[in-house]
Motif scaffolding. Sequence first.
Motif, short mmCIF file in Angstrom:
data_model
loop_
_atom_site.label_atom_id
_atom_site.label_comp_id
_atom_site.label_asym_id
_atom_site.label_seq_id
_atom_site.Cartn_x
_atom_site.Cartn_y
_atom_site.Cartn_z
N VAL A 249 -9.93 -29.79 7.79
CA VAL A 249 -10.46 -30.48 6.40
C VAL A 249 -11.08 -31.79 6.76
O VAL A 249 -10.40 -32.77 7.10
CB VAL A 249 -9.61 -30.38 5.26
N GLN A 250 -12.23 -31.96 6.64
CA GLN A 250 -12.87 -33.21 6.74
C GLN A 250 -13.34 -33.63 5.30
O GLN A 250 -13.99 -33.06 4.55
CB GLN A 250 -14.32 -33.26 7.78
N GLY A 251 -13.04 -35.03 5.23
CA GLY A 251 -13.57 -35.47 3.90
C GLY A 251 -14.03 -36.93 3.94
O GLY A 251 -14.20 -37.49 5.18
N THR A 252 -14.56 -37.63 3.07
CA THR A 252 -15.41 -38.93 3.30
C THR A 252 -14.44 -40.02 3.69
O THR A 252 -15.03 -40.90 3.92
CB THR A 252 -15.78 -39.17 1.87
N GLU A 253 -12.99 -39.83 3.56
CA GLU A 253 -11.95 -40.82 3.88
C GLU A 253 -11.03 -40.47 4.68
O GLU A 253 -9.78 -41.20 5.19
CB GLU A 253 -11.27 -41.32 2.53
N GLY A 254 -11.31 -39.12 5.38
CA GLY A 254 -10.15 -38.55 6.33
C GLY A 254 -10.50 -37.48 6.71
O GLY A 254 -11.22 -36.88 6.35
N VAL A 255 -9.39 -36.96 7.52
CA VAL A 255 -9.58 -35.52 8.16
C VAL A 255 -8.25 -35.00 8.47
O VAL A 255 -7.16 -35.76 8.80
CB VAL A 255 -10.20 -35.64 9.57
N ALA A 256 -7.84 -33.92 8.42
CA ALA A 256 -6.64 -33.24 8.51
C ALA A 256 -6.65 -31.82 9.28
O ALA A 256 -7.77 -31.19 9.29
CB ALA A 256 -5.91 -32.71 7.13
N PHE A 257 -5.95 -31.76 10.21
CA PHE A 257 -5.85 -30.42 11.12
C PHE A 257 -4.55 -30.07 11.06
O PHE A 257 -3.39 -30.40 10.78
CB PHE A 257 -5.80 -30.94 12.61
N CYS A 258 -4.31 -28.53 10.77
CA CYS A 258 -3.18 -27.62 10.56
C CYS A 258 -3.12 -26.59 11.27
O CYS A 258 -4.24 -25.67 11.16
CB CYS A 258 -3.45 -27.61 8.98
N ASP A 259 -1.98 -26.46 12.14
CA ASP A 259 -1.68 -25.31 12.81
C ASP A 259 -0.63 -24.52 12.27
O ASP A 259 0.52 -24.98 12.37
CB ASP A 259 -1.41 -25.71 14.37
N LEU A 260 -0.96 -23.23 11.64
CA LEU A 260 -0.03 -22.80 10.77
C LEU A 260 1.15 -21.88 11.69
O LEU A 260 2.39 -22.09 11.31
CB LEU A 260 -0.53 -21.77 9.86
N VAL A 261 0.49 -21.13 12.84
CA VAL A 261 1.53 -20.62 13.68
C VAL A 261 2.28 -21.22 14.63
O VAL A 261 3.51 -21.51 14.71
CB VAL A 261 0.72 -19.44 14.17
N TYR A 262 1.53 -22.11 15.39
CA TYR A 262 2.03 -22.77 16.63
C TYR A 262 2.60 -24.05 16.48
O TYR A 262 3.17 -24.64 17.43
CB TYR A 262 1.05 -22.59 17.62
N GLY A 263 2.28 -24.94 15.20
CA GLY A 263 2.63 -26.16 14.86
C GLY A 263 4.18 -26.45 15.07
O GLY A 263 4.37 -27.48 15.43
#
Length: 362
Positions: A249-263
């Motif tokens: 997810v990219q937003g105007t104030e940040g970004v998030a990365f999410c690996d549901l399975v392997y994280g």
Amino acid sequence: MRESKVRIGLIGTGFIGDIHADSMKKNQLCELVAVCEEVDKKRGKAFADKYQIPKVYNDFEKMIADPDIDLVYICIPNYLHAKYMVKAAEMKKHCFVEKPLCTTLAEADQMIESAKKNKVKLFYGENLCFAPKYVRLKELIDEGALGKPFYIRHRESHGGPHAKWFWDIRFSGGGAMMDMGCHGIEFARWLLGKPKIKRVLASLGTYLHKKITKGEDDSVLLVEFEGGARAVIENSWALRGGLDDRAEVQGTEGVAFCDLVYGTALRVFTATGLGYAVEKAETTKGWNFVIYREHEMYGYPEELANIIDSLLNNKPPKETPEDGKVVLEAMMAGYLSAKLGKWVELPANLPRNRKPYQLWKE
């Protein structure tokens, strides 16, 4: 509900039925009192023994006539969802239907109307909106940590489904996008607060499984929402190595990365192999990402808890059949887009009685 407990009858003892039964047996506010298996009686008996289910039916109409059942879980092939849900609603049973809601827009309307007419609740199965890691991502978005989101990417891919009926588009309604695109579309809608979808653009192809399916085994869907946010939904039955489910997810104030399975997986090497590593793994020899508490990670227990809370306390559920219809409409527009080679604006004048793949193939 008697004694503040929801009594459940489940039809379908395949992969997804097994997942739901596991969650039910661990929840103290529900009881899995019956299972129905119309195709394979031995499998139905084995399923009942595994989960200590007191009643086993081989006829769905007999199960829904059981006065001990409050809620019916429908975990059977896509083309049967509407038929079985309507039958259960007519017997005054609340219903849960696995994604996708059904295979035509006419069926979606029939299901929604049947629930209203019979004064029962219809729950739409979208587990990603309950997956703990994704719930936390949603909380971060809602508190403004990423600013205004403008780009979402969701990828769910693996080497192909468990059951044979998935490969037959007459029964499934489509290929990889029909199977998993419903996850990504609703996931993105939910993260954004469920805005309207403005238009979609899709590219579909069959690369690995041409001999066994006429459907797509790889898809990319671009979704544009009111307000300007966009989502890229990637799905494949042609990914080697096991399930992959991740989001960005990219937003105007940040970004998030999410690996549901392997994280949060264990990284394990074994020369001999091991019993189970991850959903749809091709092999367990060599290096593995070994998953633990898998059903919890995918959100199924919390999905069930939301349904039980809705029934016991008369609250609206997080996911509704109307959500399921929106998702189906977006997928149908995607199949049409793949045929036309251009954007399809929504709402669109889509055929009510045709299945998604027909808008691409016919």
